[in-house]
Write a protein that holds these residues in place. Structure first.
Motif, PDB file in Angstrom:
ATOM      1  N   TYR A  89       1.094  -0.831   0.168  1.00  0.00           N
ATOM      2  CA  TYR A  89       0.011  -0.305  -0.092  1.00  0.00           C
ATOM      3  C   TYR A  89       1.182   1.007  -0.027  1.00  0.00           C
ATOM      4  O   TYR A  89       2.312   1.152   0.634  1.00  0.00           O
ATOM      5  N   TYR A  90       0.920   2.270  -1.227  1.00  0.00           N
ATOM      6  CA  TYR A  90       0.966   3.584  -0.923  1.00  0.00           C
ATOM      7  C   TYR A  90       0.587   4.711  -0.651  1.00  0.00           C
ATOM      8  O   TYR A  90      -0.586   4.785  -0.974  1.00  0.00           O
ATOM      9  N   GLU A  91       0.936   5.299   0.405  1.00  0.00           N
ATOM     10  CA  GLU A  91       0.276   6.862   0.933  1.00  0.00           C
ATOM     11  C   GLU A  91       0.808   7.812  -0.509  1.00  0.00           C
ATOM     12  O   GLU A  91       2.025   8.175  -0.034  1.00  0.00           O
ATOM     13  N   TRP A  92       0.590   8.584  -1.313  1.00  0.00           N
ATOM     14  CA  TRP A  92       0.942   9.799  -2.139  1.00  0.00           C
ATOM     15  C   TRP A  92       0.511  10.739  -0.934  1.00  0.00           C
ATOM     16  O   TRP A  92       1.092  11.822  -1.514  1.00  0.00           O
ATOM     17  N   TRP A  93      -0.238  11.303   0.046  1.00  0.00           N
ATOM     18  CA  TRP A  93      -0.178  12.680   0.332  1.00  0.00           C
ATOM     19  C   TRP A  93       0.780  12.501   1.387  1.00  0.00           C
ATOM     20  O   TRP A  93       0.480  11.923   2.680  1.00  0.00           O
ATOM     21  N   SER A  94       1.599  13.734   1.713  1.00  0.00           N
ATOM     22  CA  SER A  94       2.302  13.603   2.384  1.00  0.00           C
ATOM     23  C   SER A  94       2.610  15.600   2.333  1.00  0.00           C
ATOM     24  O   SER A  94       2.532  16.309   0.689  1.00  0.00           O
ATOM     25  N   GLU A  95       3.634  16.550   3.263  1.00  0.00           N
ATOM     26  CA  GLU A  95       3.142  17.775   3.100  1.00  0.00           C
ATOM     27  C   GLU A  95       4.733  18.107   3.975  1.00  0.00           C
ATOM     28  O   GLU A  95       5.070  18.093   4.708  1.00  0.00           O
ATOM     29  N   THR A  96       5.246  18.621   3.426  1.00  0.00           N
ATOM     30  CA  THR A  96       6.738  19.346   3.981  1.00  0.00           C
ATOM     31  C   THR A  96       6.296  20.988   3.722  1.00  0.00           C
ATOM     32  O   THR A  96       7.791  20.998   2.789  1.00  0.00           O
ATOM     33  N   LEU A  97       6.102  21.509   3.270  1.00  0.00           N
ATOM     34  CA  LEU A  97       5.771  22.968   3.503  1.00  0.00           C
ATOM     35  C   LEU A  97       6.888  23.925   4.356  1.00  0.00           C
ATOM     36  O   LEU A  97       7.422  24.993   3.195  1.00  0.00           O
ATOM     37  N   HIS A  98       6.952  23.791   5.545  1.00  0.00           N
ATOM     38  CA  HIS A  98       7.869  23.908   6.271  1.00  0.00           C
ATOM     39  C   HIS A  98       9.033  23.283   7.107  1.00  0.00           C
ATOM     40  O   HIS A  98       8.170  24.098   8.625  1.00  0.00           O
ATOM     41  N   GLY A  99       9.164  22.362   6.646  1.00  0.00           N
ATOM     42  CA  GLY A  99       9.234  21.511   7.493  1.00  0.00           C
ATOM     43  C   GLY A  99       8.847  19.985   7.461  1.00  0.00           C
ATOM     44  O   GLY A  99       7.490  20.650   6.962  1.00  0.00           O
ATOM     45  N   VAL A 100       9.174  19.108   7.609  1.00  0.00           N
ATOM     46  CA  VAL A 100       8.011  17.880   7.908  1.00  0.00           C
ATOM     47  C   VAL A 100       6.901  18.173   8.921  1.00  0.00           C
ATOM     48  O   VAL A 100       6.952  19.028   9.880  1.00  0.00           O
ATOM     49  N   GLN A 124       6.597  30.389   8.676  1.00  0.00           N
ATOM     50  CA  GLN A 124       6.816  30.028   7.524  1.00  0.00           C
ATOM     51  C   GLN A 124       6.848  30.003   5.922  1.00  0.00           C
ATOM     52  O   GLN A 124       7.731  31.961   6.277  1.00  0.00           O
ATOM     53  N   VAL A 125       6.113  30.396   4.819  1.00  0.00           N
ATOM     54  CA  VAL A 125       7.146  30.502   4.099  1.00  0.00           C
ATOM     55  C   VAL A 125       7.685  31.868   3.230  1.00  0.00           C
ATOM     56  O   VAL A 125       8.073  32.584   2.922  1.00  0.00           O
ATOM     57  N   MET A 126       5.679  32.136   4.012  1.00  0.00           N
ATOM     58  CA  MET A 126       5.999  34.121   3.752  1.00  0.00           C
ATOM     59  C   MET A 126       7.049  34.858   4.248  1.00  0.00           C
ATOM     60  O   MET A 126       8.205  36.280   3.684  1.00  0.00           O
ATOM     61  N   LEU A 127       7.945  34.005   5.229  1.00  0.00           N
ATOM     62  CA  LEU A 127       8.803  34.824   5.851  1.00  0.00           C
ATOM     63  C   LEU A 127       9.788  34.043   5.472  1.00  0.00           C
ATOM     64  O   LEU A 127      10.958  35.665   5.379  1.00  0.00           O
ATOM     65  N   THR A 128      10.782  32.996   5.531  1.00  0.00           N
ATOM     66  CA  THR A 128      11.155  32.948   4.349  1.00  0.00           C
ATOM     67  C   THR A 128      12.017  33.435   3.294  1.00  0.00           C
ATOM     68  O   THR A 128      12.446  34.038   2.875  1.00  0.00           O
ATOM     69  N   SER A 129      10.464  33.884   2.799  1.00  0.00           N
ATOM     70  CA  SER A 129      10.807  34.390   1.334  1.00  0.00           C
ATOM     71  C   SER A 129      11.420  36.395   1.490  1.00  0.00           C
ATOM     72  O   SER A 129      12.158  36.149   0.996  1.00  0.00           O
ATOM     73  N   ALA A 130      10.893  36.631   2.680  1.00  0.00           N
ATOM     74  CA  ALA A 130      11.295  37.725   3.167  1.00  0.00           C
ATOM     75  C   ALA A 130      12.850  38.042   3.259  1.00  0.00           C
ATOM     76  O   ALA A 130      13.462  39.114   3.255  1.00  0.00           O
ATOM     77  N   THR A 131      13.960  36.663   3.586  1.00  0.00           N
ATOM     78  CA  THR A 131      15.046  36.788   3.183  1.00  0.00           C
ATOM     79  C   THR A 131      15.344  36.912   2.041  1.00  0.00           C
ATOM     80  O   THR A 131      17.072  37.400   1.759  1.00  0.00           O
ATOM     81  N   GLY A 565       6.860  39.878  12.148  1.00  0.00           N
ATOM     82  CA  GLY A 565       7.670  38.029  12.362  1.00  0.00           C
ATOM     83  C   GLY A 565       6.875  37.515  11.888  1.00  0.00           C
ATOM     84  O   GLY A 565       7.679  36.309  11.894  1.00  0.00           O
ATOM     85  N   GLY A 566       6.320  37.784  11.150  1.00  0.00           N
ATOM     86  CA  GLY A 566       4.979  36.717  10.205  1.00  0.00           C
ATOM     87  C   GLY A 566       4.791  35.153  10.756  1.00  0.00           C
ATOM     88  O   GLY A 566       3.999  35.570  12.348  1.00  0.00           O
ATOM     89  N   TYR A 567       4.829  34.362  10.861  1.00  0.00           N
ATOM     90  CA  TYR A 567       5.000  32.864  11.907  1.00  0.00           C
ATOM     91  C   TYR A 567       6.206  32.352  11.471  1.00  0.00           C
ATOM     92  O   TYR A 567       6.130  31.454  10.639  1.00  0.00           O
ATOM     93  N   PRO A 568       7.060  32.668  12.439  1.00  0.00           N
ATOM     94  CA  PRO A 568       8.150  32.537  12.372  1.00  0.00           C
ATOM     95  C   PRO A 568       8.967  31.019  12.684  1.00  0.00           C
ATOM     96  O   PRO A 568      10.437  30.988  12.931  1.00  0.00           O
ATOM     97  N   GLY A 569       8.307  30.368  13.041  1.00  0.00           N
ATOM     98  CA  GLY A 569       8.396  28.677  13.482  1.00  0.00           C
ATOM     99  C   GLY A 569       9.184  29.040  14.403  1.00  0.00           C
ATOM    100  O   GLY A 569       9.311  29.502  15.169  1.00  0.00           O
TER     101      GLY A 569
END
Ligand SMILES: *[C@@H]1O[C@H](CO)[C@@H](O)[C@H](O)[C@H]1NC(C)=O
Ligand SMILES: *[C@@H]1O[C@H](CO)[C@@H](O)[C@H](O)[C@H]1NC(C)=O
Ligand SMILES: *[C@@H]1O[C@H](CO)[C@@H](O)[C@H](O)[C@H]1NC(C)=O
Length: 782
Positions: A89-100, A124-131, A565-569
């Protein structure tokens, strides 16, 4: 993607299904997560198990062994086992938007309920983008890829196909998922996509070479193709929204990030969006999925629907007359995998009714197994594979990764206001500190959506306590209500006050778009009461993804400093404290325009990027919007001032020959522009040049500074961008030091924008390269 709908299975079917499952459970041993294991010798010698053969050949061999029913059972995210061939069995759905991340559907992907309970939580990506630091984006994705792979190796994940990144353009500040994206600029989104995909998939980043013969560390997926950036706004819902998009906006705003993600990033996955674009559901759009993504951009991975997007096509969008027609439409368009179960429910009868041919299914299954093979899932003994030595003890929550999360937060946070150099505060002058507001000590608010449990979250309060022992906290407002007097009392008794306000996932997230751009009313009152009671101007930290109209605070002298501060992790609170007390010199710059509340007069559902002066429609993003702004794209202060100078530009008179000249190109020349498609490749190549900018740190603190180079037309077509980004580079400089940054400028790419037919064109005549307040003129001829 959060809501899986329509899972009501009639009772009789449910009983049948459970009988089949029971029967399957009788197979002697559970299958190992890797197929072709030597413990199943009956399959280990088959061609699809031979790791030395090309993936194409192996996938073809495997598909030749499957029955139609077995193939159909592969077309959904919960792909069935094929025990007779040793395929689990294989589950295709996983997420790693800004970390596992934990996906919202509980059994999907990473469960975090075994030995591994946390993973590094990057901003969160929006803050990482600001770098504006593509190397940093790459490092984050690589770290995430290693953590995800190690968790799979430990047997605590069900798949290795990540449905990240989200690279839709942040077109409207109200979009609840804007936080997941790299922002409003197509070039930034494209660069982010390339860095992220290469990191997550384990490819090299610089130089553009792919490592490992297409082997994947994890599989990345560019989503959501295309022009998807509205979730739920005033009754308009993403499931049925028909986005009206001009060819022009499609060509130079919505599509470029996807093109980069696929062409340069070499993503192995694409997700098609829920909504319709100009009347066609994205997942049923053959021109988009097959002609554009596969044929024009060279995509060779799998295409998945957003969750249950296929059922909507018939059931909610009325685009087809029957279930079978919907399934046939998506498979014929080029979609390969359905998140949900709709396609497996109706594909068989679509074939029986002659609406769908088995070859359409074969193509999809081929794409799916090819990606699983590239992940090493069909190579038998894991010992022989490149990534199976990654052990979770070495990488998940490693100190390197946590340091990287902290660095990203530090470098992303944007200093929006600093009147009379209030910041940094000195610890000597701060005997007592008040930390006030709903975000002051809220670890959950640090992470944003699509997150996993963080390793070691530090709230702003915890971060600030490291600097000032006598720190008092008051939340100000809680769910139950606000205690303004209490908060004002705490403020008045401290030397300095840090307010932590902003939004959370109840205000902006998936399925939740905003209607207002202001801070929640009670927070505005809280800020004003606290600022009035404080002995000194206060510092306000705003945590949010999309921009908020904080002009009340920007214009109030009692509020001396504002940080976004975005969502700064997980490292966010520490980064905030380091900036406030001067251990870090802030350098982040806004990746989106912050609009005033007045902007909400225009409907969110109006997709037009370009202004319409007759009707007063203002246009969107820094490229087109000329109205009033709270803060503009690229804005960000620092404890240093930086100055710029163009020191060398290798060409300033460009000749973009179309060769040979056609009737069309002669006409265009008269009209003052040239189509990029008419310019010879060698003319484009010859026109490339280098621009070197000298940057000076005029302050005494060392700093890391992103330099943004723009292109501006002197006088151009009315429907062209006001300016557009050409490139960005970060430079680290000691106090009172200078350094050079070099930009490679490709006029055919960087100076072009779309005409009304969606063709990329370059205008002739005088133009400018712009960095800060410096301009350099460039003349373009044919
Ligand atoms: C973790 O969660 C998954 C999915 O819900 C479940 O199948 C598994 O048994 C759980 N593992 C543990 C150790 O609780
Ligand atoms: C689809 O048809 C249903 C039933 O006729 C109708 O209620 C619904 O509004 C239609 N949806 C769209 C998007 O046209
Ligand atoms: C930067 O320059 C501005 C304008 O000259 C000045 O007001 C400000 O104090 C300077 N900031 C720093 C950190 O030196």
């Amino acid at each position: 993607m959060r809501h899986l709908i329509h899972y009501i299975i009639p009772l009789t079917i449910a009983i049948t299904v459970s009988l089949i499952l029971t029967f399957n459970n009788l197979s002697p041993k559970p299958l190992p997560p890797f197929s072709c294991s030597p413990t199943t010798p009956s399959t280990a010698s088959l061609p699809f198990c031979d790791a030395r053969l090309p993936v194409e050949r192996r996938a073809r061999d495997l598909i030749g062994r499957l029955t139609l029913d077995e193939k159909i059972a592969q077309l959904v995210n919960k792909a069935a086992a094929v025990p007779r061939l040793g395929i689990p069995y294989y589950e295709w759905w996983s997420e790693t938007l800004h970390g596992v991340a934990m996906a919202a559907g509980v059994e999907n992907g990473f469960s975090f309920n075994g030995t591994i309970r946390a993973a590094t939580s990057f901003p969160q990506v929006m803050l990482t983008s600001a770098t504006f630091d593509a190397q940093l984006w790459y490092k984050i994705a690589k770290a995430t890829g290693k953590e995800g792979r190690a968790i799979y190796n430990a047997g605590e994940a069900t798949g290795m196909t990540m449905w990240s990144p989200n690279i839709n353009i942040f077109r409207d500040p109200r979009w609840g998922r804007g936080q997941e994206t790299p922002g409003e600029d197509p070039l930034v989104a494209g660069r982010y996509a390339v860095a992220f995909v290469r990191g997550l998939q384990g490819d090299a980043f610089e130089g553009g070479r792919l490592s490992n013969d297409g082997r994947l560390l994890l599989s990345a997926c560019c989503k959501h193709l295309t022009a998807y950036d509205l979730d739920h706004w005033k009754g308009v819902h993403r499931f049925t929204f028909n986005a009206q998009v001009t060819k022009q906006d499609m060509a130079d705003t919505f599509q470029p990030p996807f093109k980069s993600c696929i062409r340069e990033g070499k993503a192995s996955g694409i997700m098609c969006a829920y909504n319709l674009v100009n009347g066609v559901p994205s997942c049923a759009d053959r021109r988009l999925l097959t002609e554009t993504a596969r044929e024009e951009w060279g995509f060779d991975g799998y295409i998945v629907s957003d969750c249950d997007a296929v059922s909507l096509i018939h059931e909610k969008q009325n685009y087809t007359d029957t279930h079978e027609d919907a399934v046939a439409a998506v498979l014929k368009a080029g979609m390969d995998l359905n998140c949900g179960s709709y396609v497996s429910d109706h594909a068989k009868s679509a074939v029986e009714k002659g609406k769908l041919s088995e070859s359409d299914i074969d193509r999809a299954v081929h794409n799916l197994f090819s990606v699983r093979m590239r992940l090493g899932l069909f190579d038998g003994s894991p010992k022989t594979q490149p990534y199976t030595n990654l052990r979770h003890n070495d990488v998940v929550c490693s100190s390197d990764h946590q340091q990287l999360a902290l660095e990203a937060a530090r470098d992303g946070i944007v200093l929006l206001k600093n009147s009379q150099n209030l910041l940094p505060l000195s610890t000597a002058a701060t005997k007592t500190l008040a930390v006030i507001g709903p975000g002051a000590d809220d670890a959950e608010a640090l992470v944003g959506n699509y997150a996993g449990p963080p390793c070691n979250p530090v709230t702003p309060l915890q971060g600030l306590k490291r600097y000032v022992k006598k720190t008092v906290c008051h939340r100000g407002c809680e769910a139950a209500g606000c205690d303004y007097d209490g908060a004002a009392g705490v403020a008045g008794s401290a030397d300095y006050v840090v307010l932590v306000v902003g939004l959370n996932q109840e205000h902006e997230s998936e399925e939740v778009d905003r209607e207002s751009l202001e801070l929640p009313r009670e927070q505005v009152v809280l800020v004003e009461r606290v600022a009035a009671a404080a002995r000194n101007p206060v510092v306000m930290v705003v945590m949010c993804g999309g921009g908020v109209d904080v002009s009340f605070a920007r214009d109030d002298e009692r509020i001396g400093g504002i940080l976004w501060g975005g969502y700064p992790g997980e490292g966010g609170g520490r980064a905030v404290a380091e900036i406030i007390f001067g251990d870090h010199n802030p350098g982040g710059r806004l990746p989106t325009t912050w609009y005033p509340q007045d902007f909400t007069k225009i409907p969110m559902s109006d997709m037009r990027m370009r202004p319409d002066h007759e009707s007063g429609y203002p246009g969107r993003t820094y490229r087109f919007y000329q109205g009033e702004k709270v803060f503009e794209f690229g804005y960000g202060l620092s404890y240093s001032n930086y100055t710029y100078k163009f020191v060398s530009v290798s060409q300033s008179k460009l000749n973009l020959k179309s060769s040979p000249p056609t009737e069309n190109s002669k006409l265009e020349k008269k009209l003052g522009f040239v189509r990029v498609s008419e310019i010879g490749l060698d003319s484009c190549e010859k026109a490339r040049f280098s621009a070197i900018v000298s940057v000076g740190n005029e302050g005494s603190m060392p700093g890391k500074h992103p330099v943004l180079l723009f292109f501006r037309r002197d006088r151009g077509r009315v429907d062209g961008p006001i300016k557009q980004l050409v490139g960005f580079h970060t430079v680290r400089l000691e106090g009172n030091a200078r350094g050079d940054v070099e930009f490679d400028v490709d006029p055919c790419e960087h100076f072009a924008s779309a005409d009304e037919d969606g063709a990329m064109v370059i205008e002739l005549g005088l133009h400018f390269l712009v960095v800060g307040d410096q301009e350099f003129s460039i003349t373009i001829n044919v």
